[in-house]
Structure formats: C-alpha cells, structure tokens
Motif scaffolding. Structure first.
Motif, mmCIF file in Angstrom:
data_model
loop_
_atom_site.group_PDB
_atom_site.id
_atom_site.type_symbol
_atom_site.label_atom_id
_atom_site.label_comp_id
_atom_site.label_asym_id
_atom_site.label_seq_id
_atom_site.Cartn_x
_atom_site.Cartn_y
_atom_site.Cartn_z
ATOM 1 N N ALA A 1 -48.947 16.231 16.471
ATOM 2 C CA ALA A 1 -48.824 14.716 15.703
ATOM 3 C C ALA A 1 -47.304 14.898 15.057
ATOM 4 O O ALA A 1 -46.844 13.677 14.986
ATOM 5 N N ALA A 2 -47.083 15.980 14.624
ATOM 6 C CA ALA A 2 -45.801 15.836 13.802
ATOM 7 C C ALA A 2 -44.780 15.789 14.753
ATOM 8 O O ALA A 2 -43.558 15.000 14.346
ATOM 9 N N VAL A 3 -44.381 16.405 15.897
ATOM 10 C CA VAL A 3 -43.479 16.374 16.824
ATOM 11 C C VAL A 3 -43.308 14.765 17.591
ATOM 12 O O VAL A 3 -42.319 14.276 17.671
ATOM 13 N N LEU A 4 -44.602 14.168 17.679
ATOM 14 C CA LEU A 4 -44.766 12.853 18.078
ATOM 15 C C LEU A 4 -44.530 11.690 17.185
ATOM 16 O O LEU A 4 -44.576 10.678 17.607
ATOM 17 N N GLY A 5 -44.522 12.164 15.858
ATOM 18 C CA GLY A 5 -44.314 10.995 14.976
ATOM 19 C C GLY A 5 -45.474 10.590 14.461
ATOM 20 O O GLY A 5 -45.503 9.355 13.579
ATOM 21 N N TYR A 6 -46.590 11.123 14.756
ATOM 22 C CA TYR A 6 -47.840 10.417 14.071
ATOM 23 C C TYR A 6 -48.124 11.096 12.656
ATOM 24 O O TYR A 6 -47.553 12.282 12.284
ATOM 25 N N PRO A 7 -48.673 10.235 11.694
ATOM 26 C CA PRO A 7 -48.576 10.620 10.391
ATOM 27 C C PRO A 7 -49.574 11.887 10.050
ATOM 28 O O PRO A 7 -49.222 12.820 9.160
ATOM 29 N N HIS A 8 -50.525 12.166 10.911
ATOM 30 C CA HIS A 8 -51.299 13.382 10.839
ATOM 31 C C HIS A 8 -52.089 13.422 12.050
ATOM 32 O O HIS A 8 -52.333 12.626 12.885
ATOM 33 N N ALA A 9 -52.700 14.759 12.024
ATOM 34 C CA ALA A 9 -53.566 14.973 13.369
ATOM 35 C C ALA A 9 -54.415 14.188 13.831
ATOM 36 O O ALA A 9 -54.938 13.743 14.979
ATOM 37 N N ASP A 10 -55.357 13.409 12.771
ATOM 38 C CA ASP A 10 -56.450 12.682 12.907
ATOM 39 C C ASP A 10 -55.709 11.289 13.517
ATOM 40 O O ASP A 10 -56.632 10.368 14.132
ATOM 41 N N ALA A 11 -54.684 11.170 13.463
ATOM 42 C CA ALA A 11 -54.029 9.660 13.918
ATOM 43 C C ALA A 11 -53.971 9.848 15.513
ATOM 44 O O ALA A 11 -53.377 8.544 15.959
ATOM 45 N N LEU A 12 -53.881 11.054 16.036
ATOM 46 C CA LEU A 12 -53.562 11.170 17.483
ATOM 47 C C LEU A 12 -54.665 10.275 18.100
ATOM 48 O O LEU A 12 -56.056 10.349 17.900
ATOM 49 N N PRO A 13 -54.586 9.507 19.411
ATOM 50 C CA PRO A 13 -55.627 8.677 19.948
ATOM 51 C C PRO A 13 -56.735 9.635 20.418
ATOM 52 O O PRO A 13 -56.581 10.965 21.255
ATOM 53 N N ALA A 14 -57.771 9.348 20.204
ATOM 54 C CA ALA A 14 -59.144 10.047 20.850
ATOM 55 C C ALA A 14 -59.222 10.116 22.225
ATOM 56 O O ALA A 14 -59.040 9.122 22.757
ATOM 57 N N GLY A 15 -59.640 11.361 22.647
ATOM 58 C CA GLY A 15 -59.823 11.259 24.040
ATOM 59 C C GLY A 15 -58.855 11.503 25.097
ATOM 60 O O GLY A 15 -58.900 11.207 26.179
ATOM 61 N N LYS A 16 -57.691 11.551 24.624
ATOM 62 C CA LYS A 16 -56.217 11.393 25.488
ATOM 63 C C LYS A 16 -55.909 12.799 25.572
ATOM 64 O O LYS A 16 -55.972 13.730 24.869
ATOM 65 N N ALA A 17 -55.488 12.833 26.976
ATOM 66 C CA ALA A 17 -54.944 14.242 27.329
ATOM 67 C C ALA A 17 -53.652 14.520 26.691
ATOM 68 O O ALA A 17 -52.923 13.525 26.275
ATOM 69 N N LEU A 18 -53.093 15.707 26.535
ATOM 70 C CA LEU A 18 -51.705 16.156 25.802
ATOM 71 C C LEU A 18 -50.733 15.082 26.496
ATOM 72 O O LEU A 18 -49.911 14.545 26.027
ATOM 73 N N ALA A 19 -50.793 15.164 27.931
ATOM 74 C CA ALA A 19 -49.784 14.533 28.855
ATOM 75 C C ALA A 19 -49.710 13.188 28.420
ATOM 76 O O ALA A 19 -48.638 12.407 28.726
ATOM 77 N N ASP A 20 -50.903 12.468 28.247
ATOM 78 C CA ASP A 20 -50.709 10.924 27.974
ATOM 79 C C ASP A 20 -50.422 10.682 26.589
ATOM 80 O O ASP A 20 -50.478 9.479 26.195
ATOM 81 N N LEU A 21 -50.216 11.604 25.600
ATOM 82 C CA LEU A 21 -49.716 11.070 24.162
ATOM 83 C C LEU A 21 -48.152 10.759 24.013
ATOM 84 O O LEU A 21 -47.882 10.434 22.996
ATOM 85 N N GLY A 22 -47.325 11.024 25.168
ATOM 86 C CA GLY A 22 -46.201 10.453 24.841
ATOM 87 C C GLY A 22 -45.073 11.442 24.884
ATOM 88 O O GLY A 22 -43.913 11.319 24.571
ATOM 89 N N PHE A 23 -45.367 12.817 25.565
ATOM 90 C CA PHE A 23 -44.321 13.883 25.650
ATOM 91 C C PHE A 23 -43.315 13.569 26.689
ATOM 92 O O PHE A 23 -43.708 13.049 27.562
ATOM 93 N N ASP A 24 -42.136 13.881 26.274
ATOM 94 C CA ASP A 24 -41.294 13.942 27.247
ATOM 95 C C ASP A 24 -40.569 15.385 27.177
ATOM 96 O O ASP A 24 -41.074 16.267 26.717
ATOM 97 N N SER A 25 -39.364 15.568 28.165
ATOM 98 C CA SER A 25 -38.982 16.975 28.322
ATOM 99 C C SER A 25 -38.438 17.577 27.225
ATOM 100 O O SER A 25 -38.713 18.675 26.802
ATOM 101 N N LEU A 26 -38.085 16.839 26.047
ATOM 102 C CA LEU A 26 -37.423 17.225 24.763
ATOM 103 C C LEU A 26 -38.562 17.708 23.796
ATOM 104 O O LEU A 26 -38.363 18.416 23.090
ATOM 105 N N THR A 27 -39.478 16.666 23.724
ATOM 106 C CA THR A 27 -40.606 17.001 22.765
ATOM 107 C C THR A 27 -41.557 18.200 23.410
ATOM 108 O O THR A 27 -41.952 18.795 22.271
ATOM 109 N N ALA A 28 -41.700 18.014 24.434
ATOM 110 C CA ALA A 28 -42.381 19.296 24.973
ATOM 111 C C ALA A 28 -41.705 20.852 24.759
ATOM 112 O O ALA A 28 -42.429 21.684 24.586
ATOM 113 N N VAL A 29 -40.544 20.687 24.897
ATOM 114 C CA VAL A 29 -39.593 22.040 24.506
ATOM 115 C C VAL A 29 -39.827 22.172 23.060
ATOM 116 O O VAL A 29 -39.868 23.512 22.668
ATOM 117 N N GLN A 30 -39.765 21.306 21.912
ATOM 118 C CA GLN A 30 -40.149 21.476 20.902
ATOM 119 C C GLN A 30 -41.435 22.053 20.359
ATOM 120 O O GLN A 30 -41.502 23.087 19.558
#
Length: 496
Positions: free
Chosen positions: A246-275
């Motif tokens: 949540a922190a790396v992708l810019g969500y305010p907290h973990a509960d704000a992550l979309p429910a039921g979505k796979a990690l790859a669907d949350l908006g990771f790119d090569s940079l944030t994946a490395v982070q």
C-alpha cells in the motif's frame, strides 16, 4: 515591456549550430536561460548507453556548449534549470539525476571563475505540461515530502532566485508534517530541517518494526516473526507485506487496497516491484528476484513462499539473522535459473529446469485431453462481427484469474471490438501436471507437424515503451497499432 520573442529551431547540443544561432543574435545575447530536458526513466540495469546519452545530451552537452560559447560575452545572467532529483535522488531516474547533477556542478564551476551563474534544482510542478506531459501519471505517494508548485509559486521563486548570489538553489515546497513525522526515509539534505515529532509509546513498541515507508533495519521483519508463535507468522507477514504494498503504490493504508485483486493487478511496474523486493529482502535477510511480486498472485501466497525460504535455512523456523544467514542465502528455482543463465551457461540452466521437472506430476498423450487447459477470455468483441481473435500467451508465472489478467489495461482496450483469448502454459500453476514427452505435448497436432516455431512473413511496428510498459502505460497506443495492422490485413483479404 518592449520585448520581442523569436523562435529558432536549433539542437543546442550541436555546438556548430548553436554557435551560429548565438552569432546571429541581434541585439547581441546578454543572458541565457537553459530549460531543456528529456525523461527516460528506468531501473539502473535497464539504462543502456543510448538511454543515458539521450537524457544527458540536452542537459549536459547543451549547457556546456552554452557555457563555452558565451563565457566571454559579459552576460548578465546564466540560468540553467536543474532538478531536485540530482540532490535527493529518485527511484528510476539515475540518468536524469546525473544530468542535473552536472548542471549543478557547472554552476559551481562558473562561480569559481567569476562568471554569472544560477542552477535551479526544481521540485515537482502542479501542471502536467512540459517533459512530464508524455509520461504516465504516478499515483500520489502519501509519504512524499515534496509538494507540487503552482505556476504562480514557481514564477515567484524564480524571481526571488535571480536576486540571490548562491550558484545553486532548490526552489521546492516541503510538507512540514511529513518532515516532522519522518514519513518515508528522508534523503540526507532534508534531515534536521524540522524537529521530528516525539515517538509515542505505541510507535516505539517492538511491533512497529518495519513500518511502511520507514527505512528498515536489516532483519527487522525476521526478528519480529521469530518472537511470535509459528502459527501466527503467516498472518503477521501478510500484514507487513500488505502495508508495504500500500505504501509503495500510494494507498493510504493496507485496507485501501482493492479486495480480491492479485498483486500483479494492483499497478506494479518494474520500478515499484524492485522497491518491494528491496524492502522484503532487507526486512527478512533474503536474496529475492526482482520479479518476486509477479511470481506470486496474492500476499498470502508470497508470505507462504517467504516463510518456506526462512524455514529452509540453518537454524529452523524464522531463525534470527546471523552470519550463517548471510553466508547461505536462500535460492528459489527461478533465481538459480537466472544466476546460471547470467553466468553464460544457458544449456546448464535448461538442464536445471528439466531436472526439476522430474519432480512434477506428468501425463501421457492418451490423457492429454484430460489435462488440456482451456483458454481464458480477457476481452469480449462485437458479437457476429466476424472480426479476428487476438491470442495472448502469458509470461512464465501463473496468470491471475481476475478480470484483465496480467495486463488489464491492455485487454480492456479491446472490449466491444475484438475477442482476446489467453492460453495458459501447461505446468505453470500450482500442482499442475506437465506433458511427459514430446508426443504428449503434440497430442492435438498432426503427427510430426509439432514444432516450437513457424517461420512466416511478418511485419514490425514500433510502439512506445518497453516489453512491459507497452502493455501497461502505453496500452492504448499499442492496441491502436494492433488494430491498424489487423484492419490493413482484413481489408486486403476482403478486396482480394
């Protein structure tokens, strides 16, 4: 105010052409403001000499040419637009940071020679024009201490900077609250600017180890897991992973992550994946692949994988990091494959995979239909249109079952136009059987017609981005190119 503006096309990095422009100035040149720049962000390993040169040329080469061509002209001002990335650093901008650090160094060099100079290391601006216009907009980071400047604020800071005698200034706005709370690991130049808030008792408790956005102490997560019962470790690690995602992708907290979505669907790119990989590696004291977040569909699956690596190390379950852990890093099959391949032994790497496949369940040609993997529909085209179907083959990791798969933005762009079917690879999913031999793999083919490739005539179309961003950030452009190609082929077929 009596000023006249003239627009001249010139590559300032071309010294001869720039010299001609300077010589033709009428009235003669009395001041320089250099504001050119190019962005081509990417992780360090992806920055080829060509990508470095493309970013350095309009900054470093052009500024140096201006410096040499005007140093004896008695200028009243020599201003170059630098960036705060050269002072503070920013993920994925190694080339851009280097180019701007050169401008700052040039300003100090000119000041030492007694020449007028000012390098402005700008922070972010509110408007989306300029170099950032063609870049994908990033999700705002809750821990970001730099506040975007309005145009009015930027111009006011520019006027104020011109009255200064300092050779390098950073016109930026800072979030005092973020500075005080220590949200995010502050770069060295920003530390100590404000008094940080006194930590509360809850914040200093052992349970705060590895708070999202904070600089992790090596092994902090591992120590935390060691202190709790083994049955609770998976849930604790999942909570840590979700908070950091949540922190790396810019969500305010973990509960704000979309429910039921796979990690790859949350908006990771090569940079944030490395982070994420770097933080998890630091927190657990493990060596992990840069694609670890893509190799596991959910935080729960990733947590189980990581706990398995910890349990397999000397010292048993979640042992505290020590010399043994540093000397005996844990490896996954994928990391071993990459290591052997990088060592220039591709054949040995393939033998490694073949040997590992002996431990998997297999099926023969007679049972091929029982193990056939049905295609997954990723896009619905227009019913009855007779339009071609797009066939998509995913990467080596299991494709998310959620709508859109690995690249939802790419697949969505085909909706109501073309059908998109994804053909999963056999043996990739957890517990899936693999073909026993070549006949099993070719069971649905015509005898010896099975082959690994079919050399045919093909067309090449250039689209922006790399192998990932072309179907993420530039998905619409890529889909438009595919549609154009298909339309050309189908038009030819119908006219023939």
């Amino acid at each position: 105010m009596g000023a006249q503006a003239g627009i001249v096309a010139c590559d300032a990095a071309d010294r001869a052409r720039l010299a001609d422009v300077v010589r033709r100035c009428e009235p003669p040149l009395t001041a320089v403001v250099h504001a050119a720049g190019v962005l081509d962000d990417g992780v360090l390993d992806s920055l080829t000499p060509e990508r470095m040169a493309a970013v350095l040329r309009p900054k470093a080469d052009a500024a140096w040419n201006l410096h040499e061509l005007t140093r004896d002209m008695g200028l009243s001002a020599f201003v170059v637009f630098s960036s705060v990335s050269g002072l503070l650093g920013r993920v994925g901008q190694g080339n851009y940071a280097a180019a701007n650090a050169f401008l700052d160094a040039l300003a100090h060099h000119r000041a030492a020679e007694g020449l007028p100079t000012l390098s402005l290391a700008w922070g972010p601006w509110e408007h989306g024009a300029g170099m950032a216009a063609g870049q994908p907009r990033q999700r705002p980071q809750s821990r970001e201490v730099l506040v975007p400047l309005s145009t009015r604020q930027g111009l006011a800071l520019f006027d104020a900077a011109l009255r200064s005698t300092e050779p390098v200034l950073a016109p930026i706005l800072l979030d005092r609250t973020a500075l005080r709370s220590g949200a995010g690991h502050l770069p060295a130049p920003l530390r100590g600017l404000v008094r940080q808030s006194r930590p509360t008792a809850a914040a200093t408790a052992f349970g705060s180890a590895g708070s999202p956005g904070q600089l992790l102490e090596p092994g902090a997560w591992r120590k935390r897991l060691t202190a709790i019962p083994s049955g609770e470790r998976e849930a604790a690690l999942v909570a840590l992973l979700r908070a950091d995602v949540a922190a790396v992708l810019g969500y305010p907290h973990a509960d704000a992550l979309p429910a039921g979505k796979a990690l790859a669907d949350l908006g990771f790119d090569s940079l944030t994946a490395v982070q994420i990989r770097n933080r998890v590696s630091t927190g657990l004291g493990l060596r992990l692949s840069a694609a670890v977040v893509f190799e596991h569909r959910t935080a729960e699956e990733l947590a189980r994988h990581l706990l398995g690596l910890l349990d397999g190390e000397p010292g048993g379950e979640g042992a505290a990091p020590g010399a043994g852990a540093a000397e005996r890093p844990a490896y996954s099959l994928s990391s071993l494959f990459r290591t052997v391949s990088a060592a220039g032994q591709p054949v040995a790497a393939m033998h490694l995979l073949v040997t590992a496949s002996w431990a998997l369940p297999t099926f023969t040609a007679t049972h091929g239909r029982e193990h056939a993997l049905p295609p997954i529909r990723r896009s619905h085209g227009r019913p009855g249109s007779g339009r071609p179907t797009i066939v998509y083959f995913p990467a080596y990791h299991p494709s998310p079952a959620s709508d859109g798969g690995d690249f939802p933005r790419f697949h969505r762009a085909f909706r109501n136009d073309l059908d998109v079917l994804e053909f999963p690879h056999p043996g990739i999913g957890a517990g899936a059987a693999v073909p026993e031999d070549r006949p099993a793999m070719a069971a649905s083919a015509e005898g010896d017609d099975w082959r690994t490739c079919w050399p045919t005539a093909h067309d090449v179309v250039d689209v922006p981005g790399d192998h990932l961003t072309m179907v993420q950030d530039h998905a619409e452009t890529t889909v438009s190119a595919i549609r154009t190609w298909i339309d050309a082929r189908t038009t030819e077929g119908s006219s023939g």
